[in-house]
Write an enzyme that holds these catalytic residues in place. Structure first.
Site, short mmCIF file in Angstrom:
data_model
loop_
_atom_site.label_atom_id
_atom_site.label_comp_id
_atom_site.label_asym_id
_atom_site.label_seq_id
_atom_site.Cartn_x
_atom_site.Cartn_y
_atom_site.Cartn_z
N ARG A 105 -10.11 -11.15 2.27
CA ARG A 105 -11.08 -12.42 2.27
C ARG A 105 -10.50 -13.65 1.91
O ARG A 105 -11.25 -14.69 2.14
CB ARG A 105 -11.88 -12.25 0.13
CG ARG A 105 -9.83 -12.33 -0.80
CD ARG A 105 -10.57 -11.84 -1.65
NE ARG A 105 -11.18 -10.13 -1.62
CZ ARG A 105 -11.28 -9.31 -2.47
NH1 ARG A 105 -11.33 -9.05 -3.80
NH2 ARG A 105 -11.65 -8.03 -1.81
N LYS A 127 0.80 -0.98 0.19
CA LYS A 127 -0.22 0.25 0.48
C LYS A 127 0.88 1.17 0.23
O LYS A 127 2.29 1.42 0.33
CB LYS A 127 -0.91 -0.01 1.30
CG LYS A 127 -2.15 -1.24 1.07
CD LYS A 127 -2.79 -0.52 2.67
CE LYS A 127 -4.06 -1.49 2.43
NZ LYS A 127 -4.85 -1.19 1.50
N1 BES Z 1 -8.18 -3.58 4.44
C1 BES Z 1 -8.26 -3.30 3.33
C2 BES Z 1 -9.64 -2.44 2.87
C3 BES Z 1 -9.22 -1.29 3.73
C4 BES Z 1 -9.16 -0.24 2.97
C5 BES Z 1 -10.56 -1.43 4.92
C6 BES Z 1 -9.50 1.34 3.55
C7 BES Z 1 -10.38 0.30 5.70
C8 BES Z 1 -10.08 1.42 4.82
C9 BES Z 1 -8.02 -4.56 2.66
O1 BES Z 1 -7.54 -5.59 2.64
C10 BES Z 1 -8.13 -3.99 0.93
O2 BES Z 1 -6.68 -3.53 0.58
N2 BES Z 1 -8.21 -3.88 -0.04
C11 BES Z 1 -8.68 -3.96 -0.83
C12 BES Z 1 -8.98 -4.70 -2.03
C13 BES Z 1 -8.38 -5.07 -3.31
C14 BES Z 1 -6.99 -5.19 -3.42
C15 BES Z 1 -9.12 -5.06 -4.51
C16 BES Z 1 -9.12 -2.68 -1.74
O3 BES Z 1 -9.97 -1.95 -1.30
O4 BES Z 1 -8.34 -2.01 -2.22
MN MN Z 2 -5.58 -5.06 2.24
#
Ligand code: BES
Ligand code: MN
Ligand code: ZN
Length: 504
Positions: free
Chosen positions: A356, A282
């Site tokens: 997931r 990230k």
């Molecule tokens: N934990 C994150 C989602 C999230 C984002 C929670 C911002 C709280 C605040 C999750 O694991 C994630 O990174 N999701 C990705 C999914 C994508 C790679 C398909 C996302 O939302 O970008």
């Molecule tokens: Mn994530």
């Protein structure tokens, strides 16, 4: 904070402050407010006449009583428009009130039962909402402040006394306060875990908290270590845990309120104690918020605790797969394939879609253990914030009846959900060239494809997925919600169990 319901006359209450209320537009207050107004020689109606008190929502007006009643202060809380007033308004009012009352010299507060007077809401429901609102709205996370740190304002009231003039109503109102306390304290337990930095709330620490809870309440508790998960074949969970040196834990708690076979309800919570994204790293901006990527786990642990405290006649299972998601020499790489507990192969095209993966194995395990209904709670996608913001959370389901039950449970708790579609056609986005399924479906409909992935592992079991990524952390205080971890989804899960037992 101690909360009690007492029979008596609000004008005679011995307290540092007495709290009454006013609907917007009312010129001559009635009920308890009217009684206090008369005792003060018309000071409240005069304040209304002067235009300094309007009854608008969020308004608090402080008056001094100059010895005309035992309490030295009177606070008049604005209730807003009577047509918009609900039990949720009561909970929010109580939250705002305890923050307003954080002033030196205010330790004991006596209040009328907001909502139970002219608003005509059931007195017990009002007492419960006041207790919940006060305990939730007065919550602060100060554990990581240094010993010498002074709080910005006073601690807040130590005692809240709900004064009811009809003595016959007191016992049921007091019981409702106790129920409200159990619900609010569960949400605050979850808030504590989420507000903790990831170096304090590690999977190990969360597992210890679960064990403590289990010991206190007589729950069954099992903690799977990395080696146990390997032996069982939890390849999806382990694909996430690989990159971290922090020992991962899969926490299983079970409560038997009915003493049957299998489980009426399985609660599955995402427990990523820090989500860096893994090799699909990230950006640095706001990454610190990812310490709270375990609010799903905290919610299910807190909820099963409250369900046990309330002795709900239902059999409940809670599973919280907990691990960090880290990059590193051992970490899963984009394109790697993992084998889940049920044998399905997963192409991990993005290591940041880790929630997931851990949920998949936890859900397979819950099914093996005889779950008849599954509700998972997860901060799964950033996309849910784009779609819904922080006013409600995403609800996706393979079963209308269970979806309606969860919607009703959320409503009972004063939380809002919004259902998103699960059309079969979305499944195409998850087709993999090399495995049974891939873990992301691209940018479009991100919340739905996340749910679609999980759905593959629930097979036919009635299931609801709550994507709380938009609401689990609040940016500011708002009624019973305070800045930081919101504790959302905890009370709805408890209400769901109550409903399933026919006690809701
Ligand atoms: N934990 C994150 C989602 C999230 C984002 C929670 C911002 C709280 C605040 C999750 O694991 C994630 O990174 N999701 C990705 C999914 C994508 C790679 C398909 C996302 O939302 O970008
Ligand atoms: Mn994530
Ligand atoms: Zn995550």
């Amino acid at each position: 904070m101690e909360i009690r319901v007492e029979a008596g006359d609000i004008t005679r209450a011995a307290a540092d402050a007495v709290v009454v209320n006013l609907f917007e537009g009312v010129k001559t207050p009635g009920g308890g407010t009217g009684a206090v107004d008369r005792a003060l020689g018309g000071a409240i109606s005069e304040t209304i006449r002067l235009g300094d008190l309007t009854g608008k929502a969020n308004e608090f007006v402080l008056l001094y009583t100059h010895g005309r009643i035992p309490a030295p202060r009177v606070v008049v809380a604005g209730l807003g428009k009577s047509s918009e007033f609900t039990i949720d308004s009561v909970r929010n009012l109580a939250g705002k009130l305890v923050r307003y009352l954080r002033r030196p010299g205010i330790e004991t507060v006596a209040t009328i039962a907001h909502g139970a007077g002219i608003a005509g809401l059931p007195p017990a429901a009002c007492a419960q909402a006041i207790a919940e609102g006060a305990l939730l709205g007065g919550y602060r996370f100060t554990r990581r402040k240094g010993a010498g740190t002074k709080e910005e304002n006073a601690e807040g009231p130590k005692r809240l006394i709900i004064v009811e003039h009809d003595a016959a109503k007191v016992p049921e109102m007091q019981a409702a306060v106790e129920r409200g306390r159990i619900l609010a304290e569960a949400a605050n337990f979850a808030r504590d875990l989420a507000n903790e930095p990831s170096n304090y709330a590690t999977p190990t620490v969360i597992a210890e908290r679960a064990q403590e809870l289990a010991r206190e309440l007589g729950l069954e508790c099992e903690i799977l270590e990395r080696a146990d998960a390997e032996r069982m074949g939890m390849g999806a969970f382990l694909a996430v845990a690989r990159g971290s040196d922090e020992p991962p834990k899969v926490i299983r708690l079970a409560y038997r309120g009915k003493g049957g076979e299998g489980y009426d309800l399985a609660l599955i919570g995402k427990g990523i104690t820090f989500d860096t994204g893994g090799i699909s790293l990230k950006p640095a901006q706001n990454m610190e918020a990812m310490k709270a990527d375990m609010t799903g786990a905290a919610a299910v642990i807190a909820a099963i605790g409250a369900i046990a405290r309330l002795k709900v006649k239902v059999d409940v299972l809670a599973i919280a797969p907990c691990t960090e998601n880290m990059p590193g020499g051992h970490a899963t790489k984009p394109g790697d394939v993992a084998v889940a507990l049920d044998g399905k192969t997963i192409e991990i095209v993005n290591t940041d879609a880790e929630g997931r993966l851990v949920l998949a194995d936890a859900i397979c395990w819950a099914r093996q253990l005889g779950a008849r209904r599954i509700v998972d709670v997860a901060t799964l996608t950033g996309a849910v914030s784009v779609a819904l913001g922080d006013q409600c959370y995403g609800l996706l389901a393979n079963d209308d009846e269970l979806a309606r039950k969860v919607e009703a449970a959320a409503q009972a708790a004063g939380e809002r959900t919004w259902r998103l579609p699960m059309f079969k056609e979305y499944e195409e986005q998850l087709k993999s060239d090399v495995a049974d399924i891939k873990n992301t479906g691209g940018r479009n409909a991100g919340t739905i494809t996340g749910a679609k992935f999980i759905e593959r592992f629930v097979e036919g079991t009635p299931w609801v997925h709550l994507d709380i990524a938009g609401v689990d952390m609040a940016e500011k205080d708002r009624g019973w919600i305070v800045k930081g971890a919101s504790g959302q989804a905890v009370r709805p899960l408890v209400h769901l169990a109550l409903q399933l037992a026919g006690e809701g």
